[in-house]
Design a protein around this motif. Structure first.
Motif, PDB file in Angstrom:
ATOM      1  N   GLN A 212      40.417  96.669 -10.173  1.00 12.67           N
ATOM      2  CA  GLN A 212      39.236  97.320  -9.616  1.00 12.67           C
ATOM      3  C   GLN A 212      38.488  96.380  -8.674  1.00 12.67           C
ATOM      4  O   GLN A 212      38.037  96.784  -7.596  1.00 12.67           O
ATOM      5  CB  GLN A 212      38.301  97.786 -10.744  1.00 12.67           C
ATOM      6  N   MET A 213      38.352  95.108  -9.045  1.00 12.76           N
ATOM      7  CA  MET A 213      37.656  94.150  -8.188  1.00 12.76           C
ATOM      8  C   MET A 213      38.410  93.965  -6.879  1.00 12.76           C
ATOM      9  O   MET A 213      37.799  93.909  -5.797  1.00 12.76           O
ATOM     10  CB  MET A 213      37.502  92.805  -8.904  1.00 12.76           C
ATOM     11  N   LYS A 214      39.739  93.889  -6.946  1.00  6.74           N
ATOM     12  CA  LYS A 214      40.537  93.697  -5.739  1.00  6.74           C
ATOM     13  C   LYS A 214      40.302  94.826  -4.735  1.00  6.74           C
ATOM     14  O   LYS A 214      40.065  94.586  -3.547  1.00  6.74           O
ATOM     15  CB  LYS A 214      42.018  93.622  -6.109  1.00  6.74           C
ATOM     16  N   VAL A 369      29.836  94.940 -19.777  1.00  4.97           N
ATOM     17  CA  VAL A 369      30.339  93.726 -19.117  1.00  4.97           C
ATOM     18  C   VAL A 369      30.142  92.544 -20.068  1.00  4.97           C
ATOM     19  O   VAL A 369      29.174  91.790 -19.951  1.00  4.97           O
ATOM     20  CB  VAL A 369      29.634  93.452 -17.774  1.00  4.97           C
ATOM     21  N   PRO A 370      31.055  92.355 -21.002  1.00  8.19           N
ATOM     22  CA  PRO A 370      30.953  91.195 -21.896  1.00  8.19           C
ATOM     23  C   PRO A 370      31.273  89.918 -21.123  1.00  8.19           C
ATOM     24  O   PRO A 370      31.897  89.965 -20.052  1.00  8.19           O
ATOM     25  CB  PRO A 370      32.013  91.481 -22.967  1.00  8.19           C
ATOM     26  N   PRO A 371      30.835  88.769 -21.620  1.00  8.92           N
ATOM     27  CA  PRO A 371      31.016  87.510 -20.881  1.00  8.92           C
ATOM     28  C   PRO A 371      32.447  87.241 -20.433  1.00  8.92           C
ATOM     29  O   PRO A 371      32.667  86.727 -19.332  1.00  8.92           O
ATOM     30  CB  PRO A 371      30.542  86.449 -21.880  1.00  8.92           C
ATOM     31  N   GLN A 372      33.449  87.611 -21.231  1.00  9.63           N
ATOM     32  CA  GLN A 372      34.831  87.291 -20.869  1.00  9.63           C
ATOM     33  C   GLN A 372      35.335  88.089 -19.668  1.00  9.63           C
ATOM     34  O   GLN A 372      36.360  87.744 -19.082  1.00  9.63           O
ATOM     35  CB  GLN A 372      35.771  87.513 -22.063  1.00  9.63           C
ATOM     36  N   LYS A 375      34.128  87.508 -14.771  1.00  8.55           N
ATOM     37  CA  LYS A 375      34.877  86.971 -13.627  1.00  8.55           C
ATOM     38  C   LYS A 375      35.436  88.085 -12.742  1.00  8.55           C
ATOM     39  O   LYS A 375      35.861  87.823 -11.611  1.00  8.55           O
ATOM     40  CB  LYS A 375      36.008  86.072 -14.108  1.00  8.55           C
ATOM     41  N   PHE A 376      35.428  89.330 -13.229  1.00 10.95           N
ATOM     42  CA  PHE A 376      35.949  90.443 -12.453  1.00 10.95           C
ATOM     43  C   PHE A 376      34.849  91.214 -11.721  1.00 10.95           C
ATOM     44  O   PHE A 376      35.085  92.331 -11.251  1.00 10.95           O
ATOM     45  CB  PHE A 376      36.718  91.399 -13.365  1.00 10.95           C
ATOM     46  N   HIS A 607      23.508  85.043 -13.994  1.00 13.18           N
ATOM     47  CA  HIS A 607      23.397  86.022 -15.071  1.00 13.18           C
ATOM     48  C   HIS A 607      22.057  85.832 -15.795  1.00 13.18           C
ATOM     49  O   HIS A 607      21.671  84.700 -16.117  1.00 13.18           O
ATOM     50  CB  HIS A 607      24.552  85.868 -16.047  1.00 13.18           C
ATOM     51  N   ILE A 608      21.357  86.945 -16.037  1.00 12.59           N
ATOM     52  CA  ILE A 608      20.025  86.889 -16.643  1.00 12.59           C
ATOM     53  C   ILE A 608      19.953  87.895 -17.779  1.00 12.59           C
ATOM     54  O   ILE A 608      20.395  89.033 -17.652  1.00 12.59           O
ATOM     55  CB  ILE A 608      18.928  87.210 -15.604  1.00 12.59           C
TER      56      ILE A 608
END
Length: 611
Positions: A212-214, A369-372, A375-376, A607-608
């Motif tokens: 999806q990010m790509k 959107v969990p921390p792992q 990156k996406f 990230h906040i």
């Protein structure tokens, strides 16, 4: 319908046949067949800087300038340039196709259709031309004809990812699952230098945030109007309040306004000023009127070019600009390339990363959107403490409560329901749903589908799996209040996997119907999990298909368990945070204040969260 039959459809008298008979429009006659004179006249009027070269080269130059004008929403200028280019080179199919695309943008659909036909006549076997007509038909919801054109385009250009993904999305809209596995393999194995595929069309094909990010990054770059992303440095203009601008064309009776409308009304006017920039058509729909009434300043900018909207936003002194559309139909996400505010945020309209470099943040929660998976996402995450989704605590159901008989449901049946848009449904979910009907003899599936083609495909799919089509009860469209009233007739809401129910899931929970969902990886596949956690029922979200089926079966077969779960759903709605719009709004504002403080301290976005 064959492609030749589809062409006949396009050229039929009711669709304005005969446009192409005069060659290159009346404009060519006006310049008496002199392309050089035409170009000189245009240049003298300042329409475009003159360039050297043949008429064909000049036409290409004008076409490229027109494309930039169109992206900036200077459509009238773009059309004028393209008509000049057509006069210079009447046989340039790309010029005619570009003119058709821009006429579409202007809402001049009849003219656009006929231009597309002219382009096809110039190059009847050109896959790009066939793809353009397919895309046009897709936009006007002539799905069957669009699929025919896409199939023809793929015969000449079998590796065209854009055409393939659009065709598969249309098939998904019809619940036509032929080539579904092929589509998944194709998307997953796409080469690194993939073409600009619509990110939205891929969401329902694979659950992979990397993919999806790509596609989002590719789309963002393709539609970018600035050579390099613009920056804005502080400090912020001091107006005494934080100025927030919301940008969308969905300020109508649309899911976005059903969710966010109440938050607009509850914004703290002692600390914030609310600006709404509506680039949709003016209507008298309640959603649009509500948006206008809840804003400190409401502007309809539907016909304004990009530069005027950007200038207006900057003149208004926005501190924060929100994109509420992402990569969905009708977006103007490239407005944000120009940096309309020091802080720019993506929210609500698109369940994934936008890939836009100048969108600094996205609103999410620790489940979607969990921390792992951060990156996406190209944006940094502003983490809401409960659920990212705003909801309206003042929503109400119609006072006219239907009975099961009124909507065609058996009185004594266990009613499984799917009110997701049909494109979200895949054979994977449907297999499970049919197994459930087999295992629960006194059950039916209440399925949302307004189109008879979809209904026919679903009936056939049930029969293929050994289930009588009579056990599928179809639901028509209903207005929001009527829909909330009828939802209460269902027992169990069955979610889809790759693109969950979003507004539809919060509707079901509000109506007291438990939502059975399976958590995935991408944002779109984790929304319902966030919602059921927010009402205090994390056990309604599972991790595997087998667990999904077992949970739905337990709810259907154990009436006491189902009753207990329904009771807890209602308690979670009444006392939990999902429909506490006041609490949501205060948390939302607190996150925005933290983002502002970070900017004023000279720090880059990060990230906040509130804790």
């Amino acid at each position: 319908m064959s492609n030749s039959e589809a062409q006949h459809f396009l050229a039929s008298p009711k669709n304005g046949a005969g446009f192409g008979n005069a060659g290159a429009l009346d404009f060519s006659a006006a310049v008496a067949g002199s392309p050089n004179a035409s170009f000189a006249m245009a240049a003298g009027k300042g329409a475009a800087a003159p360039v050297k070269g043949s008429p064909q080269e000049q036409a290409v130059y004008l076409m490229n300038v027109a494309k930039l004008k169109a992206i900036e929403r200077k459509a009238d200028e773009a059309v004028a340039l393209l008509k000049q280019a057509t006069a210079l080179d009447p046989k340039n199919r790309k010029v005619v196709t570009t003119l058709a695309e821009i006429l579409e943008l202007m809402g001049r659909t009849d003219e656009a259709l006929l231009c597309h036909i002219d382009a096809l006549r110039l190059e009847p076997r050109n896959p790009e031309c066939l793809a353009y007509i397919g895309s046009y038909l897709m936009r006007i919801q002539q799905d069957d004809e669009a699929i025919n054109y896409f199939e023809d385009a793929l015969r000449f250009d079998p590796n065209n990812e854009v055409v393939f993904s659009r065709m598969m999305h249309l098939k998904r809209r019809k619940c036509d699952w032929s080539d579904f596995r092929k589509a998944q393999r194709k998307i997953k194995s796409a080469k690194k230098d993939v073409k600009c595929v619509d990110p939205f069309s891929v969401l329902s094909l694979v659950d992979d945030p990397r993919i999806q990010m790509k596609y989002s990054i590719k789309a963002a770059k393709h539609h970018r109007v600035c050579l390099s992303p613009e920056k804005m440095t502080g400090p912020l203009a001091k107006s005494g309040k934080i100025r927030i601008g919301y940008f969308s064309c969905d300020f109508i009776d649309h899911a976005t306004m059903f969710l966010i409308g109440r938050m607009f009304e509850l914004h703290d006017r002692d600390r914030f000023e609310i600006f709404i920039y509506d680039y949709g058509r003016m209507t008298n729909q309640q959603g649009r009127l509500r948006a206008e009434q809840s804003a400190d300043k409401y502007l309809n900018v539907a016909d304004q070019p990009t530069e005027m909207i950007v200038e207006q936003a900057r003149a208004d002194g926005l501190d924060i600009a929100f994109d509420l559309k992402g990569h969905t139909r009708g977006n103007r996400i490239n407005l944000f390339d120009h940096r309309m505010a020091p802080i720019q945020i993506s929210y609500l309209g698109y369940p994934g990363t936008t890939g836009v470099e100048t969108l600094d943040y996205m609103i999410a929660d620790p489940i979607v959107v969990p921390p792992q998976y951060r990156k996406f996402y190209t944006e940094k995450v502003l983490y809401m403490p409960d659920c990212y989704q705003s909801n309206d605590d003042r929503r109400k159901a119609s006072e006219q409560k239907p009975t099961r008989a009124d909507v065609g449901l058996p009185d004594d049946a266990v009613v499984f329901c799917s009110f997701n848009s049909p494109y979200k449904v895949s054979p994977d979910e449907f297999d499970v749903w049919m197994h459930l009907l087999e295992q629960v003899p006194d059950s039916v599936l209440w399925f949302y589908a307004t189109d008879e083609v979809i209904r026919g495909n679903i009936r056939a799919a049930a029969e293929e799996r050994g289930v009588s089509p009579d056990r599928i009860v179809f639901a028509d469209f209903a207005g929001q209040e009527d829909h909330l009233a009828r939802l209460q007739l269902a027992d169990i809401f069955l979610d889809t996997f790759f693109v969950n129910a979003h507004t539809t899931a919060s509707d079901a929970l509000w109506a007291g119907v438990p939502v059975v969902t399976m958590v995935g990886k991408q944002f779109a596949a984790r929304v319902a999990t966030s919602l059921v956690h927010c009402v205090g029922l994390p056990e309604l979200s599972v991790s595997t298909v087998q667990q999904y089926q077992e949970l739905a079966l337990k709810l259907a077969q154990d009436r006491q368990y189902l009753a207990d779960i329904k009771k807890r759903v209602k308690e979670g709605i009444e006392s939990g945070p999902l429909y506490n719009t006041e609490l949501f709004t205060r948390n939302f504002e607190a996150l925005l204040e933290k983002a502002v403080q970070r900017f004023e301290a000279g720090l880059k976005p990060d990230h906040i969260s509130l804790t």
